[in-house]
Design an enzyme around this catalytic site. Structure first.
Site, short mmCIF file in Angstrom:
data_model
loop_
_atom_site.label_atom_id
_atom_site.label_comp_id
_atom_site.label_asym_id
_atom_site.label_seq_id
_atom_site.Cartn_x
_atom_site.Cartn_y
_atom_site.Cartn_z
N GLU A 315 -20.38 -42.25 -6.01
CA GLU A 315 -19.33 -42.84 -5.17
C GLU A 315 -19.35 -44.36 -5.10
OE1 GLU A 315 -19.59 -40.80 -1.39
OE2 GLU A 315 -19.18 -38.85 -2.29
N ASP A 366 -18.34 -38.97 -8.68
CA ASP A 366 -17.45 -39.49 -7.63
C ASP A 366 -16.40 -38.44 -7.28
OD1 ASP A 366 -16.26 -41.31 -5.82
OD2 ASP A 366 -16.52 -42.98 -7.21
N GLU A 428 -19.03 -30.63 -7.54
CA GLU A 428 -19.10 -30.25 -6.12
C GLU A 428 -17.84 -29.51 -5.70
OE1 GLU A 428 -20.13 -33.66 -3.69
OE2 GLU A 428 -21.47 -34.46 -5.22
C1 XIL Z 1 -22.84 -33.40 1.82
C2 XIL Z 1 -23.73 -32.25 2.24
O1 XIL Z 1 -23.18 -31.05 1.73
C3 XIL Z 1 -23.83 -32.18 3.74
O2 XIL Z 1 -24.76 -31.18 4.13
C4 XIL Z 1 -24.28 -33.54 4.28
O3 XIL Z 1 -24.26 -33.52 5.69
C5 XIL Z 1 -23.37 -34.64 3.77
O4 XIL Z 1 -23.33 -34.60 2.37
N1 XIL Z 1 -20.24 -35.89 -1.80
C6 XIL Z 1 -21.54 -35.75 -2.21
C7 XIL Z 1 -22.45 -34.81 -1.52
O5 XIL Z 1 -21.92 -36.32 -3.24
O6 XIL Z 1 -23.77 -35.26 -1.52
C8 XIL Z 1 -22.01 -34.55 -0.11
O7 XIL Z 1 -22.83 -33.52 0.43
C9 XIL Z 1 -20.55 -34.18 -0.08
C10 XIL Z 1 -19.71 -35.30 -0.61
#
Ligand code: XIL
Length: 519
Positions: A315, A366, A428
């Protein structure tokens, strides 16, 4: 598992986890006797303005109850910290009896919970018909409510009133707190990672407790790649300078590798979930570089040969890029690393990771990469850095989508990034259903829309499987997702399959059945 203390004498916290194949039901923790304040306050204290007094002679059972007086706001009064009894992500039930004082008039009460995680607080009502009741003065009235819990550092349960009752005094008695265990439903359904074996790795993000028991059986069935949802982030691995805490991450990595899965490292350089000491305001550039390189080197070296791919930088751009995307430097997100080091922090991180494990696949990761401006900014950054020999091997499109995400934009980004000759992963993936009403309800129509979008995306991922290395879902199920209020994953909280699962299994068939694809 968090157990013990406070309620332990009154409430037995023990339960049974069952694996069923079809039944969807819940088993309750055995509660033992309710707390009736015969010997103390059991952790109940005032909330905001107000006083809590244990009184003899007014009670529903036994001789004592607690009297709440001196309130000034609807949320004032009484609270109990249940952090040590509650279990993150699980369902809980809270039950008690309330009675407005004789001079209070009728009062409407609501059961609520306050969750604090890393300094961030959210407040939620319990649900259920008795979670909000109107009680007459002098009449003991039962309340009880259910609530799926979020992840938390601290959770407090409290009783609030409506505005009209903001200053009312009341009694409480006979409190019980139960943890509800859901039976996991591990259905005998085709394995997602097997169905996708010829296309790409199929991963999930895990919490430590997912790596054993029925949840791990479920993981083994459907996934062959593991990302730690939190446990390899800088804040978890190096909370203080030079103090590395690898235990939990080590356990996840070992379990994953022991079971033949591919381990993904997430993440080395990020602006959140990173300890402030690494790059505080005013730190010298040299010191910041040293901190960054030391972190990356230590972590990557530890897992050398075991972590297949790293999200090296996460990010580095803001949510959306609207001006001059080809000038990627001017579009970087304003972060402590950028402030301390300048845009070079990105290549420094990649070079350090590569030096520590020359075989690891290094990703830039990202979200919103379907957004055209952000897509171009990342494209230009990766192109320029690779031209200069910076070891960036892949682009991770996080894929935190919603029902309004246009699949075509996702495909455009995959095409664009593939011009760079890098690998692409969807790192993700989840799709939130924003108009879902509260926790309990995902309407069939919304579930279908979500499934259709999953199917459309997997049609695209299949079509581009030559460049896609992996697709990872961000979590196992709707109950433990970071967006648990918006039903974002293909599995329900008890691990049963949602429509989205079937959409992923056979995207084309699903789209035909639903009239989205026609011959
Ligand atoms: C999130 C986790 O899933 C949560 O448990 C935590 O509270 C915050 O982070 N982008 C990312 C991840 O790269 O690391 C994030 O994960 C979600 C957004």
């Amino acid at each position: 598992m968090k157990k013990k203390a406070l309620f332990a004498s009154a409430i037995a916290l023990m339960g049974i986890g069952l694996i069923g194949s079809c039944a969807i039901s819940t088993a309750r923790y055995d509660m033992g006797d309710a707390i009736s304040f015969e010997t103390g306050y059991y952790g109940f204290v005032a909330r905001g303005v107000g006083t809590v007094t244990r009184v003899r002679g007014v009670s529903r059972t036994g001789n004592y109850s607690l009297l709440v007086t001196g309130r000034q706001e609807s949320w004032n009064g009484i609270t109990v910290n249940v952090s040590r009894q509650a279990i993150p992500f699980d369902d809980h039930e809270f039950e008690l009896w309330v009675m407005p004082a004789q001079d209070a008039g009728a009062v409407t009460f609501q059961l609520s919970a306050e969750f604090v995680l890393r300094g961030h607080t959210i407040w939620r009502h319990f649900s259920g018909p008795l979670s909000n009741v109107t009680a007459q003065p002098g009449v003991w009235t039962r309340m009880s409510g259910f609530r799926p819990f979020y992840d938390f550092d601290t959770v407090n349960i409290y009783i609030e009133t409506d505005a009209a009752g903001a200053t009312a005094s009341f009694y409480i008695d006979d409190v019980a707190f139960r943890h509800i265990i859901e039976e996991f439903v591990i259905e005998d359904l085709p394995s997602l990672h097997e169905v996708y074996a010829d296309y790409f790795l199929f991963g999930t993000a895990v919490l430590p407790r997912d790596m054993r028991g029925p949840r791990f059986e479920f993981i083994q069935r459907h996934f062959n790649a593991i990302t730690a949802g939190n446990d390899m982030k800088p804040e978890y691995l190096q909370p203080q300078p030079g103090v590395f805490t690898f235990d939990i991450a080590d356990g996840i990595v070992e379990t994953a590798l022991d079971h033949g899965m591919t381990m993904i490292g997430h993440t080395l350089v990020w602006h959140t979930q990173s300890p402030g000491w690494m790059n505080p305001p005013g730190i010298s550039r040299e010191q910041a570089i040293e901190n960054l390189v030391n972190h990356v080197t230590t972590v990557v070296s530890r897992y050398r040969g075991r972590v297949h791919a790293w999200d090296v930088v996460n990010e580095a751009f803001p949510s959306s890029v609207t001006h001059n995307p080809s000038d990627w430097r001017s579009n970087l997100r304003r972060t402590p690393w950028l402030d301390a080091i300048g845009y070079e922090f990105i290549e420094i991180a990649f070079r350090a990771a590569h030096a520590a494990d020359p075989d690891a696949i290094l990703y830039y990761n990202d979200y919103n990469l379907n957004q055209p401006g952000k897509r171009e900014a990342v494209f230009h950054m990766v192109r320029e850095l690779r031209e200069r020999g910076v070891p960036i091997h892949g682009i991770g499109m996080q894929g935190h989508y919603s029902l309004t995400t246009p699949p075509r934009q996702v495909e455009d980004s995959i095409r664009r990034f593939s011009e760079l000759g890098v690998k692409i992963s969807i790192t993700e993936l989840d799709i939130t259903v924003d108009h879902a009403q509260g926790w309990e309800r995902l309407t069939p129509a919304a579930e279908r829309m979500q499934a259709i979008l999953f199917a459309q995306l997997f049609m695209i991922f299949r079509a581009h499987s030559d460049v896609i290395e992996r697709v990872t879902l961000w979590g196992l199920d709707d109950g433990t997702s970071w967006r648990a209020d918006r039903f974002p994953l293909p599995f329900n909280r008890n691990l049963s399959a949602k429509m989205a699962y079937f959409a992923i299994l056979d995207p084309e068939g699903f789209l035909r059945e639903n009239g989205v694809l026609v011959d």
